[in-house]
Design a protein around this motif. Sequence first.
Motif, PDB file in Angstrom:
ATOM      1  N   MET A 111      -2.044  42.747  -7.529  1.00 28.50           N
ATOM      2  CA  MET A 111      -1.383  41.479  -7.846  1.00 28.50           C
ATOM      3  C   MET A 111      -0.619  40.939  -6.632  1.00 28.50           C
ATOM      4  SD  MET A 111      -0.774  39.128 -10.013  1.00 28.50           S
ATOM      5  CE  MET A 111       0.386  37.847 -10.430  1.00 28.50           C
ATOM      6  N   ILE A 112       0.172  41.813  -6.000  1.00 25.12           N
ATOM      7  CA  ILE A 112       0.937  41.399  -4.826  1.00 25.12           C
ATOM      8  C   ILE A 112      -0.014  40.967  -3.717  1.00 25.12           C
ATOM      9  CG2 ILE A 112       2.529  42.157  -3.023  1.00 25.12           C
ATOM     10  CD1 ILE A 112       3.796  44.048  -4.963  1.00 25.12           C
ATOM     11  N   SER A 113      -1.070  41.738  -3.523  1.00 21.44           N
ATOM     12  CA  SER A 113      -2.025  41.461  -2.451  1.00 21.44           C
ATOM     13  C   SER A 113      -2.679  40.104  -2.637  1.00 21.44           C
ATOM     14  CB  SER A 113      -3.109  42.540  -2.414  1.00 21.44           C
ATOM     15  OG  SER A 113      -2.548  43.820  -2.253  1.00 21.44           O
ATOM     16  N   ILE A 114      -3.190  39.856  -3.846  1.00 20.60           N
ATOM     17  CA  ILE A 114      -3.891  38.606  -4.136  1.00 20.60           C
ATOM     18  C   ILE A 114      -2.956  37.415  -3.997  1.00 20.60           C
ATOM     19  CG2 ILE A 114      -5.110  37.300  -5.918  1.00 20.60           C
ATOM     20  CD1 ILE A 114      -6.110  39.979  -7.017  1.00 20.60           C
ATOM     21  N   LEU A 115      -1.746  37.558  -4.545  1.00 20.41           N
ATOM     22  CA  LEU A 115      -0.779  36.464  -4.507  1.00 20.41           C
ATOM     23  C   LEU A 115      -0.388  36.114  -3.069  1.00 20.41           C
ATOM     24  CD1 LEU A 115       1.003  34.496  -6.048  1.00 20.41           C
ATOM     25  CD2 LEU A 115       2.757  36.284  -6.203  1.00 20.41           C
ATOM     26  N   SER A 116      -0.181  37.138  -2.248  1.00 21.52           N
ATOM     27  CA  SER A 116       0.223  36.906  -0.858  1.00 21.52           C
ATOM     28  C   SER A 116      -0.845  36.139  -0.089  1.00 21.52           C
ATOM     29  CB  SER A 116       0.490  38.249  -0.161  1.00 21.52           C
ATOM     30  OG  SER A 116       1.559  38.939  -0.758  1.00 21.52           O
ATOM     31  N   VAL A 117      -2.093  36.559  -0.248  1.00 27.56           N
ATOM     32  CA  VAL A 117      -3.195  35.915   0.468  1.00 27.56           C
ATOM     33  C   VAL A 117      -3.416  34.492  -0.025  1.00 27.56           C
ATOM     34  CG1 VAL A 117      -5.668  35.967   0.932  1.00 27.56           C
ATOM     35  CG2 VAL A 117      -4.355  38.088   0.989  1.00 27.56           C
ATOM     36  N   ILE A 118      -3.484  34.329  -1.345  1.00 31.89           N
ATOM     37  CA  ILE A 118      -3.800  33.013  -1.923  1.00 31.89           C
ATOM     38  C   ILE A 118      -2.694  31.995  -1.649  1.00 31.89           C
ATOM     39  CG2 ILE A 118      -4.130  31.740  -4.082  1.00 31.89           C
ATOM     40  CD1 ILE A 118      -5.692  34.093  -5.149  1.00 31.89           C
ATOM     41  N   LEU A 119      -1.442  32.382  -1.871  1.00 33.34           N
ATOM     42  CA  LEU A 119      -0.339  31.435  -1.686  1.00 33.34           C
ATOM     43  C   LEU A 119      -0.253  30.961  -0.235  1.00 33.34           C
ATOM     44  CD1 LEU A 119       2.074  29.897  -2.739  1.00 33.34           C
ATOM     45  CD2 LEU A 119       3.482  31.954  -2.432  1.00 33.34           C
ATOM     46  N   SER A 120      -0.369  31.896   0.693  1.00 34.10           N
ATOM     47  CA  SER A 120      -0.308  31.541   2.108  1.00 34.10           C
ATOM     48  C   SER A 120      -1.480  30.654   2.505  1.00 34.10           C
ATOM     49  CB  SER A 120      -0.290  32.812   2.961  1.00 34.10           C
ATOM     50  OG  SER A 120      -0.090  32.520   4.323  1.00 34.10           O
ATOM     51  N   ALA A 121      -2.657  30.972   1.985  1.00 33.39           N
ATOM     52  CA  ALA A 121      -3.847  30.175   2.299  1.00 33.39           C
ATOM     53  C   ALA A 121      -3.715  28.755   1.754  1.00 33.39           C
ATOM     54  CB  ALA A 121      -5.094  30.846   1.724  1.00 33.39           C
ATOM     55  N   VAL A 122      -3.238  28.634   0.519  1.00 37.98           N
ATOM     56  CA  VAL A 122      -3.086  27.317  -0.104  1.00 37.98           C
ATOM     57  C   VAL A 122      -2.076  26.466   0.659  1.00 37.98           C
ATOM     58  CG1 VAL A 122      -2.229  26.103  -2.152  1.00 37.98           C
ATOM     59  CG2 VAL A 122      -3.790  28.037  -2.419  1.00 37.98           C
ATOM     60  N   ILE A 139       8.838  34.330  -0.947  1.00 36.82           N
ATOM     61  CA  ILE A 139       8.592  34.143  -2.388  1.00 36.82           C
ATOM     62  C   ILE A 139       8.061  35.427  -3.025  1.00 36.82           C
ATOM     63  CG2 ILE A 139       7.139  32.982  -4.092  1.00 36.82           C
ATOM     64  CD1 ILE A 139       7.340  30.454  -2.399  1.00 36.82           C
ATOM     65  N   VAL A 140       7.028  36.001  -2.422  1.00 38.20           N
ATOM     66  CA  VAL A 140       6.433  37.216  -2.986  1.00 38.20           C
ATOM     67  C   VAL A 140       7.407  38.392  -2.874  1.00 38.20           C
ATOM     68  CG1 VAL A 140       4.518  38.847  -2.803  1.00 38.20           C
ATOM     69  CG2 VAL A 140       4.108  36.407  -2.448  1.00 38.20           C
ATOM     70  N   VAL A 145       5.912  45.402   4.479  1.00 33.86           N
ATOM     71  CA  VAL A 145       5.011  45.138   5.610  1.00 33.86           C
ATOM     72  C   VAL A 145       3.656  44.656   5.107  1.00 33.86           C
ATOM     73  CG1 VAL A 145       3.828  46.142   7.600  1.00 33.86           C
ATOM     74  CG2 VAL A 145       6.180  46.808   7.098  1.00 33.86           C
ATOM     75  N   MET A 146       3.205  45.200   3.992  1.00 30.53           N
ATOM     76  CA  MET A 146       1.924  44.783   3.422  1.00 30.53           C
ATOM     77  C   MET A 146       1.967  43.312   3.018  1.00 30.53           C
ATOM     78  SD  MET A 146      -0.146  46.127   0.048  1.00 30.53           S
ATOM     79  CE  MET A 146       0.787  45.033  -1.045  1.00 30.53           C
ATOM     80  N   ILE A 147       3.048  42.898   2.379  1.00 24.95           N
ATOM     81  CA  ILE A 147       3.199  41.500   1.963  1.00 24.95           C
ATOM     82  C   ILE A 147       3.121  40.578   3.180  1.00 24.95           C
ATOM     83  CG2 ILE A 147       4.870  39.798   1.101  1.00 24.95           C
ATOM     84  CD1 ILE A 147       5.841  42.004  -0.859  1.00 24.95           C
ATOM     85  N   PHE A 148       3.841  40.951   4.222  1.00 24.89           N
ATOM     86  CA  PHE A 148       3.855  40.143   5.440  1.00 24.89           C
ATOM     87  C   PHE A 148       2.456  40.049   6.054  1.00 24.89           C
ATOM     88  CE2 PHE A 148       4.148  39.888  10.091  1.00 24.89           C
ATOM     89  CZ  PHE A 148       4.862  38.713  10.243  1.00 24.89           C
ATOM     90  N   CYS A 149       1.785  41.177   6.184  1.00 26.01           N
ATOM     91  CA  CYS A 149       0.450  41.193   6.799  1.00 26.01           C
ATOM     92  C   CYS A 149      -0.541  40.347   6.009  1.00 26.01           C
ATOM     93  CB  CYS A 149      -0.057  42.628   6.911  1.00 26.01           C
ATOM     94  SG  CYS A 149       0.765  43.615   8.169  1.00 26.01           S
ATOM     95  N   LEU A 150      -0.484  40.446   4.695  1.00 27.66           N
ATOM     96  CA  LEU A 150      -1.423  39.689   3.864  1.00 27.66           C
ATOM     97  C   LEU A 150      -1.105  38.198   3.873  1.00 27.66           C
ATOM     98  CD1 LEU A 150      -1.883  42.141   0.862  1.00 27.66           C
ATOM     99  CD2 LEU A 150      -3.499  41.633   2.703  1.00 27.66           C
TER     100      LEU A 150
END
Length: 318
Positions: free
Chosen positions: A1-12, A66-67, A199-204
């Motif tokens: 959940m954290i991984s998907i949210l981090s990638v999608i939100l930043s991309a959007v 946010i995440v 660190v994972m949140i930041f990287c994603l």
Amino acid sequence: MISILSVILSAVLTLVGMPQFISYFRKRNEGQMIREEGPSWHQKKSGTPTMGGLVFILASIITSLIVGFAFHELGTNLLMLLFVLLEFGLIGCWDDSIKLLKRQNEGFKAWQKLLGQIVGGLIFFLVIQQTGFSLQLAIPGLGVWHLGPWYALFIIFWLTGFSNAVNLSDGLDGLVAGLSTIAFGTYAIIAAKQQNLTVMIFCLAIVGSMLAFLVFNHKPAKVFMGDMGSLALGGALAAVSILLNQELSLLLVGIVFVLETLSVILQVASFKLTGHRIFKMSPIHHHFEMLGWSEWKVDIVFWIVGLIGSLITLITVL
């Protein structure tokens, strides 16, 4: 959940913000000035909007906050990564702004840029030192070196070196964006293995913004990241490797950045000592261009090299 949210939100956020940014630069008729020493066919890129790093830096910062807040993962490590991303980005922003104002490809003087990088590295060291971070460096074959206060010099060297290495590599459409996606994605996997969620949140967040940035930065690029983007990415990448206690792994994960830098050093040294050049042009991505490779071919081959370095690192670490 954290991984998907981090990638999608930043991309959007990047996908929404970048068209507005490009439009703003187009209306003001401002863009990148291409250096005359580079390949002649790059001159047609002159005028392309630059400083696109502003959008993906903001997208990554907003996403991380946010995440991180939503999942109670706001901590010193995350805040320090955001500090490095922002501080090195501001150095590049100032550099880019000078170039735009003077309508030339020369911005900061070398010592000014270096001073800003040293200050950023020193602050990073002082803060993580207060958190009880282990000031040691694991060197394969030589064991663990406890550096104590001398670790500050390593941090300054690492952040400065890799921020400049990524900056040197940013000479082809999409090259650094693709390599950064691979590198930060690799460290996101290592961070997840270590259960280091901050660190994972930041990287994603970086991965998401880079994937979105590639939509606008692939050849033919509609926007460049500028020094603002490349210095920020390089500094942040070095900081991530430090906080994961995987400092020297960056030599493999960022092998293309290392080779790009070495090509410049070797080229300059060879010319000064012998009067002859090793490469047709440096950094080395231009050498392959001069051999007749298309930008897409250079990108793909360099991305593959970066991916191989990252896979070797993952096999070794995991």
